[in-house]
Write a protein that holds these residues in place. Structure first.
Motif, short mmCIF file in Angstrom:
data_model
loop_
_atom_site.label_atom_id
_atom_site.label_comp_id
_atom_site.label_asym_id
_atom_site.label_seq_id
_atom_site.Cartn_x
_atom_site.Cartn_y
_atom_site.Cartn_z
N THR A 44 -21.63 -48.58 5.09
CA THR A 44 -22.95 -48.91 4.52
C THR A 44 -23.86 -49.57 5.56
O THR A 44 -25.05 -49.29 5.58
CB THR A 44 -22.79 -49.84 3.30
N LYS A 45 -23.28 -50.41 6.40
CA LYS A 45 -24.10 -51.12 7.39
C LYS A 45 -24.71 -50.22 8.46
O LYS A 45 -25.72 -50.56 9.06
CB LYS A 45 -23.25 -52.16 8.12
N PHE A 46 -24.04 -49.11 8.74
CA PHE A 46 -24.47 -48.27 9.86
C PHE A 46 -25.00 -46.91 9.43
O PHE A 46 -25.58 -46.17 10.25
CB PHE A 46 -23.29 -48.05 10.84
N ALA A 47 -24.83 -46.57 8.17
CA ALA A 47 -25.09 -45.21 7.69
C ALA A 47 -26.44 -44.66 8.15
O ALA A 47 -26.52 -43.51 8.59
CB ALA A 47 -24.99 -45.17 6.17
N ASP A 48 -27.48 -45.47 8.01
CA ASP A 48 -28.82 -44.94 8.25
C ASP A 48 -29.40 -45.29 9.61
O ASP A 48 -30.57 -45.07 9.86
CB ASP A 48 -29.76 -45.43 7.14
N LEU A 49 -28.57 -45.83 10.48
CA LEU A 49 -29.09 -46.25 11.79
C LEU A 49 -29.17 -45.07 12.76
O LEU A 49 -28.21 -44.31 12.89
CB LEU A 49 -28.22 -47.35 12.39
N PRO A 50 -30.30 -44.92 13.44
CA PRO A 50 -30.38 -43.93 14.51
C PRO A 50 -29.51 -44.37 15.69
O PRO A 50 -29.17 -45.54 15.81
CB PRO A 50 -31.86 -43.92 14.90
N LYS A 51 -29.21 -43.41 16.53
CA LYS A 51 -28.30 -43.63 17.65
C LYS A 51 -28.65 -44.85 18.51
O LYS A 51 -27.78 -45.62 18.91
CB LYS A 51 -28.28 -42.37 18.53
N GLU A 52 -29.95 -45.02 18.76
CA GLU A 52 -30.38 -46.14 19.63
C GLU A 52 -29.96 -47.48 19.04
O GLU A 52 -29.67 -48.41 19.79
CB GLU A 52 -31.91 -46.15 19.82
N GLN A 53 -29.96 -47.57 17.73
CA GLN A 53 -29.62 -48.85 17.11
C GLN A 53 -28.12 -49.09 17.01
O GLN A 53 -27.68 -50.10 16.48
CB GLN A 53 -30.30 -48.97 15.75
N LEU A 54 -27.36 -48.13 17.49
CA LEU A 54 -25.90 -48.32 17.57
C LEU A 54 -25.51 -48.85 18.94
O LEU A 54 -24.35 -49.15 19.20
CB LEU A 54 -25.17 -47.01 17.28
N GLN A 55 -26.50 -48.97 19.84
CA GLN A 55 -26.25 -49.54 21.16
C GLN A 55 -26.46 -51.05 21.05
O GLN A 55 -27.44 -51.49 20.44
CB GLN A 55 -27.23 -48.97 22.20
N ASN A 56 -25.58 -51.82 21.69
CA ASN A 56 -25.69 -53.29 21.68
C ASN A 56 -25.93 -53.85 20.29
O ASN A 56 -26.71 -54.78 20.12
CB ASN A 56 -26.83 -53.75 22.61
N ASN A 57 -25.27 -53.26 19.33
CA ASN A 57 -25.42 -53.70 17.94
C ASN A 57 -24.29 -54.70 17.62
O ASN A 57 -23.12 -54.33 17.61
CB ASN A 57 -25.35 -52.46 17.03
N PRO A 58 -24.66 -55.98 17.41
CA PRO A 58 -23.63 -57.01 17.21
C PRO A 58 -22.70 -56.71 16.02
O PRO A 58 -21.51 -57.04 16.08
CB PRO A 58 -24.43 -58.28 16.93
N ASP A 59 -23.25 -56.10 14.96
CA ASP A 59 -22.41 -55.75 13.81
C ASP A 59 -21.38 -54.69 14.17
O ASP A 59 -20.23 -54.74 13.74
CB ASP A 59 -23.26 -55.21 12.64
N LEU A 60 -21.82 -53.73 14.95
CA LEU A 60 -20.91 -52.66 15.39
C LEU A 60 -19.83 -53.22 16.32
O LEU A 60 -18.66 -52.88 16.21
CB LEU A 60 -21.70 -51.54 16.09
N GLN A 61 -20.24 -54.11 17.23
CA GLN A 61 -19.28 -54.73 18.13
C GLN A 61 -18.27 -55.55 17.33
O GLN A 61 -17.06 -55.49 17.59
CB GLN A 61 -20.02 -55.61 19.14
N ALA A 62 -18.79 -56.29 16.35
CA ALA A 62 -17.89 -57.13 15.55
C ALA A 62 -16.89 -56.27 14.79
O ALA A 62 -15.69 -56.54 14.80
CB ALA A 62 -18.72 -57.98 14.58
N HIS A 63 -17.40 -55.21 14.17
CA HIS A 63 -16.47 -54.38 13.40
C HIS A 63 -15.48 -53.65 14.31
O HIS A 63 -14.30 -53.52 13.97
CB HIS A 63 -17.20 -53.39 12.50
N GLY A 64 -15.95 -53.20 15.46
CA GLY A 64 -15.05 -52.57 16.43
C GLY A 64 -13.94 -53.52 16.83
O GLY A 64 -12.77 -53.14 16.94
N GLY A 65 -14.30 -54.79 17.02
CA GLY A 65 -13.31 -55.81 17.37
C GLY A 65 -12.29 -55.99 16.27
O GLY A 65 -11.08 -56.10 16.54
N ILE A 66 -12.75 -55.98 15.04
CA ILE A 66 -11.85 -56.15 13.89
C ILE A 66 -10.85 -55.00 13.81
O ILE A 66 -9.65 -55.19 13.59
CB ILE A 66 -12.69 -56.25 12.58
N VAL A 67 -11.36 -53.79 14.02
CA VAL A 67 -10.50 -52.59 13.96
C VAL A 67 -9.41 -52.66 15.05
O VAL A 67 -8.24 -52.44 14.78
CB VAL A 67 -11.35 -51.31 14.11
N LEU A 68 -9.85 -52.99 16.27
CA LEU A 68 -8.86 -53.02 17.37
C LEU A 68 -7.86 -54.16 17.20
O LEU A 68 -6.68 -54.00 17.55
CB LEU A 68 -9.58 -53.13 18.71
#
Ligand code: HE5
Length: 151
Positions: A44-68
């Motif tokens: 839900t947090k990322f569904a509608d984000l264009p590619k540019e907003q997936l760069q340096n995105n703190p939420d994406l980094q945080a979730h990536g960290g949680i997954v790893l």
């Protein structure tokens, strides 16, 4: 199923990922959305984000960290720690509604990113990583079956 020695082999190369889960996790999620764009819609947090907003995105980094971190926990359990994956299967089936095929898809992405980024991951360790990720998918699938989640 992966052997104990295979878990140990993968763990022996896992130091960089354990030390910096956010950075590697960010790459994994970005690569996942690139190779399988429909996977982005599941977040839900990322569904509608264009590619540019997936760069340096703190939420994406945080979730990536949680997954790893969760993956590291699985590795350190040597495949014998059932609770970690049981909880993971429950949340992914009931709350997030993630069809099981995505565990295969993200495993393939993780394999690709790890082999690309971690120096010294030789052919034996690569085979071990493949088997360990397969064990992860199989066990998640078994919990999905137990929960009666058919997707
Ligand atoms: O389940 C949780 O804790 C036990 C919640 C946090 C969490 C999520 C959420 C964790 C620890 C993981 N995921 C871990 C994880 C390991 C495997 C490799 N995930 Zn997860 N996920 C969460 C995977 C695999 C995987 C594949 C896909 C498509 N996962 C997903 C999707 C997914 C989603 C949508 C969420 C909900 C949280 C969210 O939207 O965060 C921004």
């Amino acid at each position: 199923c992966a052997s104990a020695a295979e878990f140990i082999s993968v763990l022996s190369f896992w130091g960089p990922l354990k030390a910096d889960p956010k950075s590697y996790g960010e790459v994994v999620l970005q690569r996942l959305f690139e190779t399988k764009p429909d996977s982005q819609k599941l977040f839900t947090k990322f569904a509608d984000l264009p590619k540019e907003q997936l760069q340096n995105n703190p939420d994406l980094q945080a979730h990536g960290g949680i997954v790893l971190c969760k993956l590291t926990e699985f590795l350190q359990g040597g495949g014998r720690d059932k609770k970690t994956l049981k909880d993971l299967a429950e949340s992914h089936a009931k709350q997030h509604k993630i069809p099981r095929v995505y565990f295969q898809i993200i495993s393939d992405v993780i394999f690709e990113v790890v082999v690309e980024k971690i120096e010294g991951f030789g052919t034996d360790a690569q085979t071990a990583l493949k088997n360990v990720l397969k064990t992860f998918q199989t066990q998640m699938g078994e919990f999905y079956d137990e929960l009666g989640f058919d997707d």
